[in-house]
Write a protein that holds these residues in place. Structure first.
Motif, PDB file in Angstrom:
ATOM      1  N   ALA A 174       0.830  -1.207   0.000  1.00  0.00           N
ATOM      2  CA  ALA A 174       0.000   0.000   0.000  1.00  0.00           C
ATOM      3  C   ALA A 174       0.866   1.259   0.000  1.00  0.00           C
ATOM      4  CB  ALA A 174      -0.928  -0.009   1.215  1.00  0.00           C
ATOM      5  N   TYR A 175       1.944   1.240   0.766  1.00  0.00           N
ATOM      6  CA  TYR A 175       2.848   2.389   0.815  1.00  0.00           C
ATOM      7  C   TYR A 175       3.497   2.641  -0.541  1.00  0.00           C
ATOM      8  CZ  TYR A 175       7.180   4.951   1.684  1.00  0.00           C
ATOM      9  OH  TYR A 175       8.204   5.857   1.607  1.00  0.00           O
ATOM     10  N   LEU A 176       3.980   1.576  -1.189  1.00  0.00           N
ATOM     11  CA  LEU A 176       4.642   1.735  -2.485  1.00  0.00           C
ATOM     12  C   LEU A 176       3.660   2.229  -3.544  1.00  0.00           C
ATOM     13  CD1 LEU A 176       6.786  -1.529  -2.377  1.00  0.00           C
ATOM     14  CD2 LEU A 176       7.662   0.818  -2.255  1.00  0.00           C
ATOM     15  N   LEU A 177       2.425   1.723  -3.509  1.00  0.00           N
ATOM     16  CA  LEU A 177       1.413   2.186  -4.459  1.00  0.00           C
ATOM     17  C   LEU A 177       1.099   3.661  -4.242  1.00  0.00           C
ATOM     18  CD1 LEU A 177      -0.966  -0.904  -4.429  1.00  0.00           C
ATOM     19  CD2 LEU A 177       0.349  -0.081  -6.387  1.00  0.00           C
ATOM     20  N   TYR A 178       1.172   4.103  -3.005  1.00  0.00           N
ATOM     21  CA  TYR A 178       0.924   5.521  -2.697  1.00  0.00           C
ATOM     22  C   TYR A 178       2.119   6.378  -3.123  1.00  0.00           C
ATOM     23  CZ  TYR A 178       0.257   9.745   0.132  1.00  0.00           C
ATOM     24  OH  TYR A 178       0.116  11.055   0.547  1.00  0.00           O
ATOM     25  N   LYS A 179       3.316   5.948  -2.752  1.00  0.00           N
ATOM     26  CA  LYS A 179       4.505   6.745  -3.035  1.00  0.00           C
ATOM     27  C   LYS A 179       4.764   6.870  -4.529  1.00  0.00           C
ATOM     28  CE  LYS A 179       9.475   7.043  -2.122  1.00  0.00           C
ATOM     29  NZ  LYS A 179      10.647   6.454  -1.441  1.00  0.00           N
ATOM     30  N   THR A 218       1.124   0.640 -10.577  1.00  0.00           N
ATOM     31  CA  THR A 218      -0.251   0.205 -10.359  1.00  0.00           C
ATOM     32  C   THR A 218      -0.250  -1.155  -9.656  1.00  0.00           C
ATOM     33  OG1 THR A 218      -0.447  -0.983 -12.464  1.00  0.00           O
ATOM     34  CG2 THR A 218      -0.985   1.378 -12.468  1.00  0.00           C
ATOM     35  N   ALA A 219      -1.421  -1.526  -9.130  1.00  0.00           N
ATOM     36  CA  ALA A 219      -1.538  -2.809  -8.434  1.00  0.00           C
ATOM     37  C   ALA A 219      -1.222  -3.979  -9.354  1.00  0.00           C
ATOM     38  CB  ALA A 219      -2.945  -2.956  -7.849  1.00  0.00           C
ATOM     39  N   ARG A 256       6.973  -4.961 -11.162  1.00  0.00           N
ATOM     40  CA  ARG A 256       8.035  -4.157 -10.551  1.00  0.00           C
ATOM     41  C   ARG A 256       8.324  -4.546  -9.100  1.00  0.00           C
ATOM     42  NH1 ARG A 256       9.214   0.121 -13.909  1.00  0.00           N
ATOM     43  NH2 ARG A 256       8.623  -0.545 -15.999  1.00  0.00           N
ATOM     44  N   TYR A 257       7.361  -5.163  -8.434  1.00  0.00           N
ATOM     45  CA  TYR A 257       7.575  -5.579  -7.046  1.00  0.00           C
ATOM     46  C   TYR A 257       7.018  -6.982  -6.847  1.00  0.00           C
ATOM     47  CZ  TYR A 257       8.938  -0.855  -5.722  1.00  0.00           C
ATOM     48  OH  TYR A 257       9.598   0.351  -5.624  1.00  0.00           O
ATOM     49  N   VAL A 258       7.822  -7.845  -6.243  1.00  0.00           N
ATOM     50  CA  VAL A 258       7.422  -9.213  -5.914  1.00  0.00           C
ATOM     51  C   VAL A 258       7.511  -9.389  -4.408  1.00  0.00           C
ATOM     52  CG1 VAL A 258       7.995 -11.654  -6.133  1.00  0.00           C
ATOM     53  CG2 VAL A 258       8.197 -10.149  -8.126  1.00  0.00           C
ATOM     54  N   LEU A 259       6.441  -9.886  -3.803  1.00  0.00           N
ATOM     55  CA  LEU A 259       6.441 -10.198  -2.382  1.00  0.00           C
ATOM     56  C   LEU A 259       6.249 -11.703  -2.229  1.00  0.00           C
ATOM     57  CD1 LEU A 259       4.644  -7.343  -2.811  1.00  0.00           C
ATOM     58  CD2 LEU A 259       4.859  -7.352  -0.339  1.00  0.00           C
TER      59      LEU A 259
END
Length: 791
Positions: free
Chosen positions: A248-253, A259-260, A547-550
């Motif tokens: 959520a923080y990365l999507l905001y920043k 995008t999601a 771009r981001y993998v969790l």
């Protein structure tokens, strides 16, 4: 009136003012949102009414195109406006019950007065368009709330560090616009607020409470510099919640460019996806993509093999200790999940550049068009120093050229004449018409019977060769199955790659692997290495959009799987979260920081950050004290000071008495108000047995549900669930179905037992049906639990 009462009244008055402003803004937005939506629907309905379609000449075509483009732009702008206003409306409605949860008074260095900053789940600005009535918890300045007690403080902005002094830190619990609790604290997050949150019951979905983010969790959430972030956290330390808050923080920043859809979460099982599904929407963001690694493996290999999933593998581990092949199977699993085997596979790739490649011949109508020997000769005829996948691609182009020559020669074959004779009238007319149109412009005098036959022969052969070309383009001429099999058939290859000694039980491991391959099966431990080899040969299928993998429960991933995810998403930053003490699968990886770690090798030490979460919040202090005592390094786990009853160890005479007592205890827990109660078993086989035995006994209790690997949605209530499926989930109360030495008798099961015992928030009860307790309990201090004997 006391000073504190006056403060309370002032704060309540501010809550009322903010709530009133929210109601006013919502009243303005709701009709506007509805009006824009109606405009969008109307615009879509009548899109073509204002577009003049004229394709008579180039100028008319251009005018038509510009008209359509203008209409599309107007529609896109209205849709964007509607989405933006709807998002703001939802955000304001989300603030209504509890506009904010924290306040800090911060005086920036060089200014004369402190500014009062109120922190909530979203920002809300006054009508002047400048004054923040509420700051979103993800804004840079809000990090002060999580990172500092009163005193000197700073926060990072795109323009640099801002320093100053926090004069006051205040926390609120607001319900329906009424302050229920308010206190000033010198801590990051006050214990009172945590006590209230943690004292509540567990639900069917994870709750993300940003008001209780701790300083160490905030470091995870806001870390945006490391290519790889590794989080090793104790059970109940908030790893998963922090990971989703990080999303959520990365999507905001990065909201202008992220995008999601550009984020993906690898979770332990499909049921877990439903458990965390509401977290991001509650924070005002769309859900990111969610999957499991097994789902990806199945998509890639299920058409070739029957692939064993990790849950079937762990069932074997837990229930088949008496199998004569057990030790060999476990040795094979451990080796095939290791970084050592990963290096073997890379060495094998380099070996194949010089020798030992395996190809399939190309056949057509029972004849060999290109033998595998000729393909092999051509492959090694190349002196290219390019990668293996590039040389395979070059070979593919050579094969296509050879096939085109063979295709032309094939047109004269007798079978083609037979095909011509058996064309029905419709097929003949269709082929004739298409060929006539294709040829007419070149040869208006299209009336030669021989020319007609040649064209039809060409068409027939082309259609017959089409499946061959398709297979060649898919690189089906590479015999990946034989290449993987070769590693287990030729001990000299593996010995050379390992530098001498073969792994333990290798003859048995080899025999089992080749037998399964011949039967069209792929063991779980072979699936990722096999796919990795396939990609090394054919080239990796990459997704550059992510771009981001969790990766949650990351301790259950092998070195192969980490490497594979890295290659699959080459542009992504990776966050892996797990607890090595809950590593219940045989392919587990150590998440602790040390030189030579497979994780450190992914991106190198300079691009890798390691964070540790030691404090456990989920369970009461008594439960954490009990569970951490099972671990060699348990002293590193710090319990949160929330008291409750000790774990209860119930010794019964037999299984029937155990089942009756367990049902009575479930009823008592329900009467206490606990609604999420799990009977946790060692395995799925035991879960099925427990479900069958308990079902007739429960009578007036709530419905009892059995959770299996196919269960798609997590629901709270009364559950029977295997320990390995309960990972990452929490319950009000947990009942360990069989904690005897007969059930948990092997040291390899310690982490599974620990995992099961760390699931409850409030109550833990363990049962033994007449046998001795597992040694995981008998070696503990008896003061850590309450022993009860049922006569």
């Amino acid at each position: 009136m006391s000073e504190w009462t006056s403060e309370w009244n002032n704060e309540q008055a501010r809550v009322a003012r903010v709530t009133e402003a929210l109601h006013k803004r919502i009243a303005e937005y709701e009709p506007a949102v509805g009006e824009i939506k109606s405009e969008v629907v109307d615009f879509r309905t009548h899109f073509w009414d204002d577009v003049t379609v004229n394709l008579s000449n180039d100028d008319d075509i251009l005018e038509t195109f510009m008209s359509m483009k203008q209409q599309a732009q107007v529609l896109s702008e209205r849709e964007h406006s509607h989405r933006h206003m709807l998002h703001q409306l939802k955000r304001m409605k989300r603030l209504l019950p509890s506009p904010y949860f924290g306040r800090i008074d911060f005086q920036e260095t060089g200014t004369n007065a402190a500014e009062k900053l109120y922190i909530g789940v979203a920002s809300f600005i006054a009508d002047d368009g400048e004054t923040f009535l509420v700051y979103d918890w993800r804004t840079p300045i809000a990090s002060l709330y999580y990172d500092f007690p009163p005193g000197p403080a700073s926060f990072l902005t795109p323009g640099g560090d801002i320093t100053g002094q926090i004069d006051l830190k205040r926390q609120f619990v607001i319900r329906d616009a009424v302050i229920k609790t308010m206190f000033d604290t010198g801590m990051t997050i006050g214990d009172d607020l945590l006590q209230e949150v943690l004292g509540k019951g567990a639900g069917s979905q994870m709750q993300s409470i940003v008001a209780t983010i701790q300083q160490e969790q905030n470091r995870i959430i806001r870390n945006d510099s490391s290519r790889l972030l590794v989080v090793q956290g104790a059970a109940g330390s908030g790893k998963t919640s922090a990971a989703l808050q990080r999303a959520a923080y990365l999507l905001y920043k990065h909201r202008e460019r992220l995008t999601a859809e550009q984020m993906v979460l690898f979770s332990p099982n499909p049921m877990f996806n439903s458990y965390v599904a509401t977290v991001l929407p509650e924070l005002g963001e769309d859900n990111i993509q969610q999957t499991t690694f097994q789902e990806y493996i199945n998509r890639r290999l299920a058409q070739t093999f029957e692939v064993e999933d990790p849950f079937d593998q762990i069932e074997y581990m837990l229930t088949q200790h008496d199998d004569p092949e057990y030790d060999a199977r476990m040795a094979g699993i451990t080796f095939k999940a290791s970084a050592r085997y990963l290096h073997v596979m890379r060495g094998y790739r380099d070996m194949l550049l010089k020798d030992r490649m395996k190809f399939r011949g190309i056949k057509f109508r029972g004849r060999t068009l290109l033998s595998r020997e000729s393909i092999l000769t051509q492959f090694y005829h190349s002196q290219s120093s390019a990668s293996l996948s590039y040389r395979i691609d070059e070979l593919k182009e050579w094969i296509i050229i050879q096939l085109r020559q063979l295709e032309r020669a094939e047109r004269k074959a007798e079978w083609v004449k037979d095909e011509l004779d058996y064309l029905d009238q419709e097929q003949y007319q269709d082929a004739y018409t298409r060929l006539h149109k294709r040829q007419q412009a070149k040869n208006p005098a299209f009336d030669d019977a021989q020319q007609e036959e040649d064209l039809l022969r060409q068409q027939i052969v082309r259609e017959a060769f089409r499946p061959i070309y398709k297979k060649i383009k898919a690189l089906r001429f590479v015999d990946t199955k034989a290449l993987y099999r070769q590693l287990f058939e030729d001990n000299a290859i593996l010995a050379e790659l390992l530098g001498g000694e073969l792994p333990d039980f290798w003859s048995q491991v080899s025999e089992r692997t080749t037998r399964l391959l011949d039967e069209g099966q792929l063991a779980c431990e072979d699936a990722t290495p096999y796919l990795y080899l396939k990609e090394l040969i054919e080239g990796f299928q990459m997704n550059g959009n992510i771009r981001y993998v969790l990766m949650d429960e990351a301790q259950d991933y092998s070195a192969f799987q980490f490497e594979f995810v890295k290659r699959l998403f080459p542009r992504a930053r990776m966050t892996v979260l797990g607890d090595f003490n809950q590593a219940v699968f045989a392919q587990a990886s150590d998440l602790h920081e040390h030189s030579g770690s497979p994780l450190e090798e992914l991106y190198g030490p300079d691009d890798t950050a390691w964070l540790h979460l030691s404090r456990s919040y989920r369970s009461t202090k008594e439960i954490v004290d009990f569970t951490r005592a099972m671990l060699a390094d348990g002293d590193r786990i710090i319990p949160f000071e929330r008291s409750g009853g000790k774990p209860v160890a119930v010794q019964c005479n037999d299984s029937n008495q155990r089942d009756e007592q367990l049902v009575n205890d479930m009823k008592a827990l329900l009467d206490e108000g606990y609604t999420s109660i799990a009977v946790i078993t060692k395995s799925a086989a035991e879960a099925e047995l427990a479900y069958e035995r308990l079902q007739p006994l429960k009578n007036e209790l709530a419905p009892l549900r059995l959770v299996t690997k196919q269960t798609p949605v997590f629901e709270h209530g009364l559950l029977v669930i295997p320990a390995y499926l309960a990972k990452g989930v929490e319950f009000d109360a947990v009942l360990i179905y069989d904690a005897s030495s007969e059930s948990y008798s092997h040291e390899s099961e310690r982490k599974l037992f620990y995992t099961a015992c760390t699931r409850p928030m409030h109550r833990l009860r363990l049962y033994s049906p007449g046998q001795k307790w597992t040694s995981f309990m008998t070696k503990l201090d008896p003061q850590l639990y309450e022993a009860v004997r049922i006569n």
